[in-house]
Design an enzyme around this catalytic site. Structure first.
Site: not given
Length: 359
Positions: A46, A156, A178, A194
């Site tokens: 605002e 996988a 993300r 990973d």
């Protein structure tokens, strides 16, 4: 209001612990000023829109996606700013359930003689504010669970090969998601196997320059390798861990600048996810994007803590020897299986993205 909602959406993932709000000031269909909650949560939408409008705001209409705040924090109340600017009318999409506001902003406007119209695009505003509303009303962030699998639900091969199951369009979409969340979360197994960076890439210089989401790991014993990608610089890292985590691991990670958040453990010795999510809510997070792995994904679904499931699937098949997307859930009866509501599907190059929601 559609314009204000579009502005607000630009703040998702960038304004926590505050809500992402948009404001458009207009008269006779001509936009005089507009703004969204600034990165970091202030200034609010605002005052930014009023600053653009200047003296022209007097007698104009302000369209705001969330009830203007009525309390003194680090900035004065936005309701007071609208009153001082002399606007004649305020259109509000959604009331703010924060106890410090919760109708107080609207009351203040009406007491000043300003016409207030409520509920315009309320459903759209509620969807946009899902994370903030979750933190205020449930004490925890909204959790989006992301899975990327083959057509037969594998993440996988048996040897662990997973790059890349989905194509570049799907991966680009993941990075955009993300960016719309406050934090990216994985389990310790994914952090070890990973070695992910958990950063937003490919969206331009803005995200590379410091508006990255936090990176969160759940690791009961704090067994995250000190030479991992997470430890080699980048956005802040928070680790949710058990209160019995080895002190040597605590000291080593603290020395790397990691924020350690002790949590309760459940009967099976794992981190109690409800306690972990409450801790994240207490620290102001509103939207968390979980990227695995299968054990954490199954635990979130079993606990009813995955509010949204985004399932990316590729037209490839690995077979039973592949690693499944979900770990064990201990279900003996089909009636006990978590049920989600289908919310849409979209095509991303050769891949599909199915959206599911928990009612």
């Amino acid at each position: 209001m559609d314009h204000a909602l579009a502005l607000a959406a630009r703040g998702l993932g960038r304004v926590w612990p505050n809500p992402a709000v948009g404001c458009v000031i207009e008269r006779d269909g001509v936009v005089l000023g507009r703004g969204r909650t600034a990165d970091g949560g202030r200034p609010h939408a605002e005052p930014l829109a009023l600053a653009q409008a200047g003296a022209a705001a007097r007698g104009a209409t302000a369209h705001v996606t969330l009830e203007p705040c009525a309390h003194h924090g680090r900035t004065p109340p936005c309701a007071d700013a609208l009153v001082a600017a002399g606007v004649a009318r305020v259109v509000v999409a959604l009331r703010d359930p924060d106890p410090r506001v919760d109708g107080g902003g609207i009351d203040r406007l009406r007491q000043a003689g300003i016409e207030v119209v409520e509920g315009v695009r309320a459903a759209e505003a509620r969807a946009l504010q899902a994370g903030f509303l979750s933190r205020i009303t449930r004490g925890r962030p909204m959790v989006t669970l992301k899975l990327a699998t083959t057509l037969d639900g594998r993440i996988a091969t048996a040897r662990g090969e997973s790059q890349w199951i989905t194509g570049p369009d799907a991966r680009a979409h993941v990075h955009a998601e993300r960016a719309r969340h406050d934090a990216i979360m994985v389990g310790a197994g994914t952090a070890r196997s990973d070695d992910p960076r958990l950063t937003v890439r490919g969206l331009g210089a803005a995200h590379a320059a410091g508006t990255q989401p936090l990176r969160i790991v759940l690791s009961r014993r704090l067994d995250v390798p000190l030479d991992s990608a997470l430890m080699r610089g980048g956005p802040p890292v928070w680790i949710l861990h058990g209160r019995d985590a080895p002190s040597a691991n605590r000291d080593a990670l603290s020395a790397r600048g990691v924020t350690l958040l002790p949590c309760a453990t459940d009967a099976g010795g794992q981190i109690a996810l409800d306690d972990a999510m409450a801790e994240l809510g207490h620290r102001g997070l509103t939207r968390v994007y979980c990227e695995g792995g299968g054990t954490l994904a199954a635990a979130l679904l079993s606990a009813g803590l995955a509010d949204r499931l985004d399932w990316y699937s590729a037209g490839a098949l690995i077979g039973a020897e592949g690693i499944p997307a979900l770990g064990g859930m201990g279900l003996a009866r089909l009636a006990d299986a978590p049920r989600l509501r289908f919310a849409g599907v979209e095509r991303l190059g050769p891949d599909l993205l199915h959206h599911w929601r928990r009612d």
